[in-house]
Write an enzyme that holds these catalytic residues in place. Structure first.
Site, PDB file in Angstrom:
ATOM      1  N   CYS A   1       0.935  -1.223  -0.015  1.00 27.71           N
ATOM      2  CA  CYS A   1      -0.104  -0.132  -0.100  1.00 27.71           C
ATOM      3  C   CYS A   1       1.097   1.312   0.031  1.00 27.71           C
ATOM      4  O   CYS A   1       0.339   2.352  -0.134  1.00 27.71           O
ATOM      5  CB  CYS A   1      -0.983  -0.028   1.179  1.00 27.71           C
TER       6      CYS A   1
ATOM      7  N   ARG B   1       1.758  -3.400  -9.247  1.00 27.53           N
ATOM      8  CA  ARG B   1       1.247  -4.397  -8.192  1.00 27.53           C
ATOM      9  C   ARG B   1       2.416  -4.656  -7.138  1.00 27.53           C
ATOM     10  O   ARG B   1       1.890  -4.837  -6.061  1.00 27.53           O
ATOM     11  CB  ARG B   1       0.731  -5.566  -9.075  1.00 27.53           C
TER      12      ARG B   1
ATOM     13  N   THR C   1      -9.280 -24.853   1.985  1.00 25.32           N
ATOM     14  CA  THR C   1      -9.683 -25.024   0.601  1.00 25.32           C
ATOM     15  C   THR C   1     -10.255 -26.453   0.369  1.00 25.32           C
ATOM     16  O   THR C   1     -10.752 -27.229   1.545  1.00 25.32           O
ATOM     17  CB  THR C   1      -8.621 -25.230  -0.188  1.00 25.32           C
TER      18      THR C   1
ATOM     19  N   GLY D   1      -5.830 -14.254   1.673  1.00 25.48           N
ATOM     20  CA  GLY D   1      -5.465 -13.229   0.911  1.00 25.48           C
ATOM     21  C   GLY D   1      -6.307 -12.847  -0.182  1.00 25.48           C
ATOM     22  O   GLY D   1      -7.697 -13.311  -0.351  1.00 25.48           O
TER      23      GLY D   1
END
Lengths: 568, 568
Positions: free
Chosen positions: A42, A133, A273, A282
Site C-alpha cells: 500500500c 502491483r 480449501t 489473501g
C-alpha cells in the site's frame, strides 16, 4: 510438521510468522516468485511520489531478517508451478536458474494474491504503459518517470490506487488525466459522495474523463496517444493501468481445488480449501460477504493479515478459529480529502436486489465552536425493516477515518442504525461534538424508520413533477441569496413558522436547508399541520455537489452558519 | 400537553428541542437559573485561553433563537425551588425580581446538572479562588485573569477540566502549577498511562504536585499562598478549583424522589424517576454502569444529549425507548497529547473486586513507513475468563481519539478482546497499519488468554526476587546501549535464537523489548524450550515511563527501530 507457503506478501508472510510463533520446531518454507517478500504494498504509490523517500522503508521483512527473527526459509524468485494434493508436493521453478524441483508439505498455505487486469487493447503492450502491483513494477515506473522526464500521465481506472497515483504524480509535478468508464470515481462510494471527489480533483487541476473508455494506445514521436471511445485523443508520456485486479487462482484451479463463482479460491470458515491439507488466504480467496451473505472477494491488506493469523492457528491446532469475512472497509487519501467506505453501497445493494434506505448527513468534524471544524459528508445505507446497517461512506478533509471506523465496527457486529445512535463517542471540543455526526446519522435513520420524516433523494427530486410540487428553502435569506434550487421559495424556519400554515394544501412540499437538519424540523412542523412533505436527503450541500457545473457552488470545507442544535 | 423542564443546558435543551419536534402543539417551558441556556460547556476552558476567540460562539441557542426555531419558552434567571408531585406544580423564583410563582406541568423533566466540590478549607472563599462550571464562572475567571494581569495560577485537581485549564492558561502565558491528591493525573486512566502525561506536563514546564493536598489558602499583599500538606507553600495570583463535581439532586430529594447510593437522582431504564410523571437526564442521574452493573454517575455531555432524545420520546409516547447507560468514554487534549478512556480502569476494577487482566500495547499511529507516524500507548483491561473488554485507555500525540472510538464501540456492545482482533480497520498508509494497534491489543490479549504467553506487569516486576530472576533485553545492542533495565543482559532476538538454549533453567526469565512484540516472540521460543518465562507488559517503553526521573528517558513520539512484523 512441514509447512509450505506460496506467496510471501501480506497473507503469506503473516501466516509464516504466526506458524513459527506457534511451533518452534516446525519446518517452514515460503516461496515467493517475485524478488521481495513482506513489503509495503500500500505504500508503493507514495514511494513513486517521493512521499516515502527511502526505498528501504518499503520492506517490512527481507529473507535475511525473516530467517534471523523467525528461522523461516524464504525462497524468492521461486515460482510454484504445480501442486499434487495426492502426493502432497509442490513443483517449484527457480526463476534464476530455470531449474525445477519438488518440495513436500504436510500443510500447504496458498497466498498467491491478485493480478492486475490488462484488457487486450491495441497498443497496450507498448512502451510506457504500466500496471502497479509490486516493488518491481514500482521500480520500473519510478525509473521511467525519472529517466524519461515524464510531464504527462494518463491513469486508466479511477479506483483507490488510481486516485492515490493521481495524487502522488500530480504532487510530483506531472500533469495527470484520469479516464474512467463509470460515471464516477471510486466504486465503493455512491454517486453523490463521489461527486464531491470529482469537484476536488477538478479543483486540483486533474483531468477527469468519466463515462469514457480507452479504445487504443498509439506510440507517437513525442510520446503516446490514448484514444477514447468518444473520439477524444489524450496526448501523454506515460499510461498507468489501474482498471482492477482479479484473484490469481490459476495454481489452485490446476490442482483441482474448488474455485468459487467470483473466480476466487473457495475456502470454508476455517480458510481451508476443498483439500483439507491446503489453506488459502489473501486477495485470491472467495468468502461470503458478511453483509450480503453472497460469495465475495476482498482485495485488502487488513483482512489478508488477519486471515494469516487465523489460518496458522487452524493449520497447527486443527480447525478452531473461524474467519468471519470482510466487510470491505476501505479508505484512501485523495489530495486533501479522505474517502472511505464499509459494507455495501446503494449501487451494490440494487445490483443484489437487497432492499435498503439511505441517509446523507453532513456534520462538523469536531465542535463547531472550536477552531478548525470542517464539514464532513456521511452516507449510510440501512435495512428498511429492522434498521440493520448495510453500508457507510465518508468523505471529508478531516475526521473521516474515525467516523468510518465507528460505523465499520457496527456493520461488522451486524448492528443497526440504533447502534449508531447510541455509540458513545469520545467528546471534547477538538475531537467531536456532543452529538457526533455518526450519532446524527443514526438519529436521521431512526426518524425515517419511525415515520417521523419522509425523505426524498436528489435523484427522485430531479424526477418529480414540478407542477404539483412546492420547493421550500428553509434557510435564512443570506444563504438563499448565495444560491438555491431553481424555483424554490425561501421561507426561513427560524421565526417564520406561522407562514407554513399558509402553504397550499394541494401540493407536495419539498423542504430543504443546508444540510438537512432545519429541513427536518420544518418537515415536522408541516407534517403535523397535515401537509404532504418531503425533506431533501443531504440538503442543499448534496444537491449542489451532484449538480455542480450547473451553477451550484460547493464549499467543501465550510461549516454552514446554522449547524446542528445542542452541539456542545 | 404541558412539559416543564428544569435546567437549560445539555440534557434539558436537548429534551426540549426533541419534545417540540415530536409535538408541535405542546406547551413547553424551560427554566434555567443561570443567565444562559444551551451553551458550549466543554468549550469554556478554550474561551478563557483565547483559543475560542468569540464569546458568541459559546452559545448554541439563546432564549430568542430557541423561541424562533422551536417555539419553546426558555425562562432564564428562573430557579425552580420546589416540586409538588401530588399537585404537579413547580415553584419558581424569578431571580431578577425575587418573585415566586407556581407553574403546573403534565410531565416534568429534571436536568439540574452537577455542582463543583468546594472543600471547607481555610481561606477558600477568598478573592481569586474560582471554580469553572458555567458561562458566568468563565466570565469571572477571564475578567480576573485580564484585569489582575495574572502571572501564576494554581490548579487544584488534575482531572480532565483541570488539565484543559492548565493547557489553556499555560498557552495564554501564565505560569501553571497543579496540585493533586492522588499519585497521578486523570483518574480514568491507570498509573502507567498517566505517567506519560506527567512527563509531558513536566516537559511543558507545568509544576506538578502529586500526592499533595491543599490545607489552606492565605491572601498576601502580592497575591495568595497555597499551603500544602507537605508544608510546601505555593505563591500564586489565582486558584482554580477543579476537584470534582457532584450531582445536584437537592430539588429531587426535597420533592421526595428516590436518590441513589451515589447521590444521583435514581432513574429507571426509561429515564423516569420514582414519580412516573417526572423524568431526569444529565449529570444529576444515577444509572447502572453497563460494564460493572453497579450504580454510577456520568458527568459527560454526550450521554446527556442522548438521554434528552430518549427522555422526550418516552415522555411523549410513553415508555418505549430504553437508555443503556454510559461507559464513560472520555477524552481530553493535554497540550500535544490526547488522553482518553472508556469503560473501567484497573484501579476501579480492583475497587469493585472485578477480576481482570491487562495488556499494554504500543503501536504506530499509522503505517510506520509513511511520514509522520508516532508511537501510541494503549491499555486494555479484560476479563480473565471470557475476554470481555472491560476498559480501554489511549495516550498519544496522534490517532488516540480514533482508537478510543474503536474500542469504545466494542465495550458498549459488550464485546470482547476477540472483537478487537477482528475489527476491520480502514487501512491506507496515512491512517492505520495492516494490523492496527487496536487489533494488536486483541492479539496480545488472545495470546495471554490462550496461554501462549505469560505477562508480568511493571509493578509485579519491581516486586520480583532478583536472585531467582534473569532479565533479558532482546533488543538490538544499539537500543540496549541507550538505556535498559538495571541488571538486564542483552541477547537480541534477531539472529541470537541459538543462545537462548544456553540460559540457566533454574531461573525465571523475564524478557522485554521496546514495546513487547519481540519480547513475545522470544518468550514463545523460550517457552517451547521449556523455560519459565515472562514477557514484560508494555516493554521498556512503559517501564521507562513509570520509572522516569530515575534515569530512564522516554521519547514519546519516536517509533522504535524494529516495529511490528508484517505491517503493510
Amino acid at each position: 510438521m512441514k509447512y509450505v507457503i506460496v506467496g510471501g506478501v501480506a497473507g503469506g508472510a503473516s501466516t509464516a510468522a504466526r506458524l513459527r510463533r506457534l511451533d518452534e520446531n516446525a519446518e517452514i518454507i515460503l516461496f515467493e516468485r517475485g524478488e521481495y517478500i513482506s513489503y509495503a504494498n500500500c505504500g508503493l504509490p507514495y514511494y513513486i511520489g517521493d512521499v516515502i523517500y527511502e526505498r528501504q522503508k518499503l520492506f517490512v521483512q527481507t529473507p535475511e531478517s525473516f530467517a534471523a527473527r523467525f528461522n523461516i526459509e524464504a525462497r524468492i524468485r521461486s515460482e510454484v508451478k504445480g501442486i499434487e494434493p495426492g502426493k502432497k508436493v509442490v513443483t517449484v521453478c527457480d526463476l534464476n536458474s530455470g531449474k525445477r524441483y519438488e518440495e513436500s508439505y504436510d500443510k500447504l498455505i496458498l497466498s498467491p494474491g491478485a493480478e492486475p487486469v490488462r484488457p487486450p487493447l491495441p497498443g497496450i503492450d507498448g512502451d510506457g504503459i504500466f500496471t502497479l502491483r509490486n516493488v518491481s513494477d514500482t521500480d520500473r515506473v519510478k525509473e521511467y518517470v525519472e529517466e524519461r522526464d515524464v510531464k504527462r500521465v494518463v491513469i486508466v481506472g479511477a479506483g483507490f490506487i488510481g486516485l492515490e497515483m493521481a495524487e502522488n504524480l500530480h504532487e510530483y509535478g506531472i500533469d495527470v488525466s484520469i479516464v474512467e468508464m463509470a460515471d464516477q470515481v471510486m466504486t465503493p462510494v455512491d454517486y453523490e459522495m463521489a461527486a464531491i471527489v470529482h469537484q476536488h480533483l477538478k479543483a486540483k487541476g486533474v483531468g477527469l474523463y468519466l463515462q469514457e473508455a480507452v479504445t487504443a494506445f498509439r506510440q507517437t514521436g513525442e510520446g503516446m496517444e490514448v484514444v477514447l471511445r468518444s473520439g477524444l485523443i489524450l496526448q501523454t508520456d506515460m499510461v498507468l493501468l489501474s482498471i482492477g485486479v482479479r484473484p490469481d487462482a490459476r495454481l489452485a484451479k490446476a490442482a483441482g481445488l474448488e474455485i468459487g463463482e467470483t473466480g476466487g479460491i473457495k475456502v470454508n470458515e476455517y480458510l481451508q480449501t476443498s483439500d483439507p491439507d491446503i489453506y488459502a488466504v489473501g486477495d485470491a480467496i472467495e468468502f461470503p460477504n458478511p453483509v450480503s451473505g453472497r460469495p465475495a472477494l476482498a482485495f485488502l491488506a487488513g483482512p489478508a493479515n488477519k486471515q494469516g493469523r487465523i489460518c496458522a492457528d487452524n493449520a497447527v491446532y486443527g480447525n478452531r478459529r473461524k474467519y468471519k469475512g470482510s466487510i470491505n472497509t476501505a479508505i484512501a487519501k485523495v489530495f486533501d480529502l479522505t474517502v472511505g467506505a464499509a459494507g455495501l453501497s446503494a449501487k451494490m445493494l440494487e445490483r443484489l436486489q437487497i432492499p435498503y434506505r439511505e441517509a446523507i448527513i453532513h456534520g462538523a468534524s469536531h465542535a463547531g465552536y472550536y477552531p478548525g471544524a470542517i464539514m464532513m459528508d456521511i452516507k449510510i445505507n440501512f435495512s428498511p425493516t429492522d434498521g440493520k446497517l448495510l453500508g457507510a461512506q465518508v468523505v471529508a478533509a478531516d475526521g473521516a477515518d474515525k467516523r468510518l471506523e465507528m460505523m465499520s465496527a457496527v456493520i461488522r457486529e451486524g448492528g443497526s442504525v440504533y447502534d449508531l445512535m447510541e455509540l458513545e463517542q469520545a467528546y471534547a471540543p477538538p475531537y467531536s461534538s456532543a452529538k457526533d455526526p455518526v450519532n446524527m446519522a443514526g438519529f436521521v435513520a431512526d426518524n425515517m424508520l419511525s415515520g417521523k420524516v419522509k425523505m426524498i433523494s436528489w435523484r427522485e427530486f430531479q424526477a418529480m413533477d414540478t407542477e404539483s410540487t412546492l420547493v421550500v428553502d428553509v434557510r435564512v435569506p443570506g444563504e438563499f441569496a448565495e444560491g438555491s434550487i431553481e424555483g424554490a421559495v425561501n421561507i426561513p424556519l427560524d421565526g417564520s413558522r406561522a407562514e407554513y400554515r399558509n402553504l397550499p394544501k394541494d401540493k407536495t412540499i419539498v423542504v430543504f436547508c443546508a444540510i438537512g437538519l432545519r429541513g427536518y424540523i420544518a418537515a415536522r412542523v408541516l407534517m403535523q399541520l397535515g401537509y404532504s412533505v418531503l425533506n431533501l436527503n443531504g440538503g442543499y450541500r448534496t444537491y449542489a455537489a451532484v449538480t455542480a457545473g450547473k451553477g451550484n457552488p460547493v464549499n467543501l470545507f465550510s461549516v454552514p452558519c446554522s449547524g446542528p442544535v445542542n452541539k456542545k
